[in-house]
Design an enzyme around this catalytic site. Structure first.
Site, PDB file in Angstrom:
ATOM      1  NE  ARG A  26      -0.424   0.116   4.984  1.00  0.00           N
ATOM      2  CZ  ARG A  26      -0.048   1.252   5.549  1.00  0.00           C
ATOM      3  NH1 ARG A  26      -0.332   2.393   4.949  1.00  0.00           N
ATOM      4  NH2 ARG A  26       0.599   1.277   6.698  1.00  0.00           N
ATOM      5  NE  ARG A  69      -0.737  10.963   6.523  1.00  0.00           N
ATOM      6  CZ  ARG A  69       0.373  11.275   7.163  1.00  0.00           C
ATOM      7  NH1 ARG A  69       0.824  12.515   7.110  1.00  0.00           N
ATOM      8  NH2 ARG A  69       1.012  10.386   7.856  1.00  0.00           N
ATOM      9  NE  ARG A  88      19.737  -2.572  -2.553  1.00  0.00           N
ATOM     10  CZ  ARG A  88      20.605  -2.214  -3.495  1.00  0.00           C
ATOM     11  NH1 ARG A  88      21.434  -3.093  -4.018  1.00  0.00           N
ATOM     12  NH2 ARG A  88      20.649  -0.958  -3.896  1.00  0.00           N
ATOM     13  NE  ARG A 116      17.442   8.358   4.289  1.00  0.00           N
ATOM     14  CZ  ARG A 116      16.721   7.925   5.323  1.00  0.00           C
ATOM     15  NH1 ARG A 116      15.522   8.424   5.528  1.00  0.00           N
ATOM     16  NH2 ARG A 116      17.179   6.997   6.136  1.00  0.00           N
ATOM     17  CD  GLU A 136      20.289   6.532   3.938  1.00  0.00           C
ATOM     18  OE1 GLU A 136      19.292   5.857   3.608  1.00  0.00           O
ATOM     19  OE2 GLU A 136      20.342   7.202   4.993  1.00  0.00           O
ATOM     20  CE1 TYR A 142      14.265  -0.808   8.248  1.00  0.00           C
ATOM     21  CE2 TYR A 142      11.950  -0.580   8.808  1.00  0.00           C
ATOM     22  CZ  TYR A 142      13.206  -0.028   8.639  1.00  0.00           C
ATOM     23  OH  TYR A 142      13.390   1.302   8.900  1.00  0.00           O
ATOM     24  CG  ASP A 152       9.877   1.249  12.100  1.00  0.00           C
ATOM     25  OD1 ASP A 152      10.798   1.575  11.330  1.00  0.00           O
ATOM     26  OD2 ASP A 152       8.673   1.245  11.777  1.00  0.00           O
TER      27      ASP A 152
END
Length: 369
Positions: A172, A176, A249, A280, A300, A349, A351
Site C-alpha cells: 500500500r 492523505r 541491501r 537522500r 545516503e 526489518y 523500527d
C-alpha cells in the site's frame, strides 16, 4: 558456576534493553560488541555539538504509550516531527503524499479534485492483477506520483528496475487527502535530547561492556563465560552459513561538515530521480533544532550487500531468503540456551519501537512466566 548469567552479543537496542531488564532482576550480564562503540546502528557521533546519526537517520515513533514512557524514562525526547521533502528535477514536493503534494503536482486545492485525477489515471491503466512493483504502485497512485516520486527512488533503493521487483514490496502507499506533512501517523514521535547515545548509556548503566570483541573470533571462550547467550547478530553467521547466506541491501554514507549554519532547511530531503546516485541527504542538526554555526550533512547511497565487507541493513524478505531463514529459525528453536533477537537474528526489518517491544516480550517469557 559461570562468571555471568548472560552473555549478550551486540550492544544495540535489543541487547541494551535485555541487559537492563536482566540486571533489574538481579542477573549479572556481560555485553560484547565488535564495534568500537555502543549502540549498534543508533549510535551518534558528536561533531562540535551536532549529533550525527552515523548509520542513517533514526526517528523514534510509536503508538505504544508503554514503550514511549519506557524510553523517556532514560532520556527526554524532543518534539521533532518527520516531514521530509522530495526533489525531482529541481522541483520540491512534500512527503508523504498529501494535499500539499497534489497542489504542487496539479495545482488542485480540494480532496475531490485530487481523488478525481488519481482515479482517472489509475482507471486508464486498466491493471487488474499487478505483476510487479511498478504495476502495483501505478494501480494505487497513478502515473504522475509514480514517475516523479516512487520509480527512481525505489530503483535506487533496491538496485533493480521496478518491473523486476515483486509487487508485495509495495502493499500500500500512504495517500492523505489532508494538508498534513507529518510522515508518521503514530501518536508519539521525537528524537532523544542529546542523541541516542544517552538512551543506550541509560540502558547499560552499571553493566559491564567490552567493545572491539568479535564473538566469532573466540566463540568457545565467550560461551564459557555465561549460563545463557543473547545473540543479536546475523543468524546465518551463528550457524556458520549451513543453509547458505541470507541476503541484504546495504548502504554507503558520505558525511560532510560544512561551515555554514543551514544547508537544506530540513532534516530529510529525498532525491527521487534515478540519475542522482544517492537517495537522500540528511542534515542532522535539524533533528534537535540546532543553532550551531556549522552543519553536518550525510548523503545516503544504497548498494548491493557483498558479505562481510558490507553492513547488512535491509533484509531481502523474498521467497528464497524466507525459506532459508525458516531453516535457521528451526535450528535456533532447538538452542535452548540461546536467545536470538533483533533485526539480524530475526531477519526482519524493525523500527526501533518494534525492537524494544520484541525484546520486552522475550524478557517476559524468560523471567516472568
Amino acid at each position: 558456576m559461570k562468571q555471568y548469567d548472560f552473555l549478550i552479543v551486540g550492544s544495540g537496542l535489543y541487547g541494551a534493553v535485555f541487559a537492563h531488564e536482566a540486571k533489574k532482576r538481579g542477573k549479572k550480564c556481560l555485553v560484547i560488541d565488535k564495534r568500537a562503540h555502543k549502540g549498534g546502528n543508533v549510535y551518534c557521533e558528536n561533531v562540535d555539538g551536532i549529533n550525527v546519526h552515523k548509520y542513517g537517520a533514526h526517528i523514534f515513533h510509536t503508538n505504544d504509550s508503554a514503550i514511549w514512557n519506557y524510553v523517556n524514562s532514560f532520556v527526554e525526547f524532543n518534539r521533532y516531527t518527520n516531514s521530509p521533502v522530495a526533489v525531482y528535477k529541481g522541483d520540491l514536493y512534500n512527503l508523504p503524499f498529501n494535499m500539499n503534494t497534489f497542489y504542487q503536482l496539479w495545482k488542485v486545492k480540494t480532496p475531490a479534485e485530487a481523488q478525481h485525477i488519481i482515479q482517472e489515471q489509475v482507471s486508464s491503466l486498466n491493471i487488474k492483477a499487478p505483476a510487479n512493483l511498478e504495476e502495483q504502485a501505478l494501480s494505487l497512485v497513478g502515473t504522475d506520483i509514480y514517475e516523479r516520486l516512487i520509480k527512481g527512488y525505489t530503483e535506487k533503493q533496491w538496485g533493480r528496475k521496478a518491473t523486476e521487483l515483486p509487487a508485495f514490496i509495495i502493499k500500500r502507499l500512504p495517500v492523505r487527502f489532508t494538508y498534513d506533512n507529518n510522515y508518521f501517523n503514530d501518536k508519539y514521535q521525537g528524537i532523544p535530547v542529546g542523541g541516542y547515545n544517552k538512551l543506550i548509556d541509560g540502558l547499560l548503566e552499571g553493566i559491564e561492556v567490552k567493545l572491539g570483541c568479535d564473538y566469532f573470533e573466540d566463540k568457545a571462550y565467550f560461551d564459557s563465560l555465561a549460563d545463557k547467550l543473547v545473540f543479536t547478530g546475523k543468524i546465518d553467521e551463528f550457524f556458520d552459513y549451513r543453509f547458505g547466506f541470507l541476503e541484504y541491501r546495504s548502504l554507503r554514507f558520505e558525511h560532510e561538515r560544512l561551515e555554514i549554519a543551514n544547508f537544506q532547511g530540513n532534516a530529510v530531503v529525498n532525491y527521487t530521480e534515478r540519475e542522482v546516485p544517492y537517495t537522500r541527504i540528511i542534515e542532522h542538526k535539524h533533528f534537535e533544532f540546532g543553532t550551531q554555526k556549522h552543519t553536518v550533512i550525510t548523503r545516503e547511497f544504497p548498494k548491493e550487500w557483498k558479505g562481510q565487507s558490507d553492513e547488512p541493513y535491509y533484509p531481502i524478505n523474498d521467497e528464497k531468503n524466507t525459506k532459508i531463514f525458516g531453516q535457521y529459525k528451526q535450528l535456533a528453536e532447538e538452542c535452548h540456551q540461546v536467545i536470538f533477537g533483533g533485526r539480524l537474528a530475526e531477519y526482519r526489518y524493525y523500527d526501533m519501537h518494534q525492537v524494544i517491544g520484541s525484546c520486552l516480550k522475550e524478557v517476559s517469557r524468560t523471567f516472568d512466566l
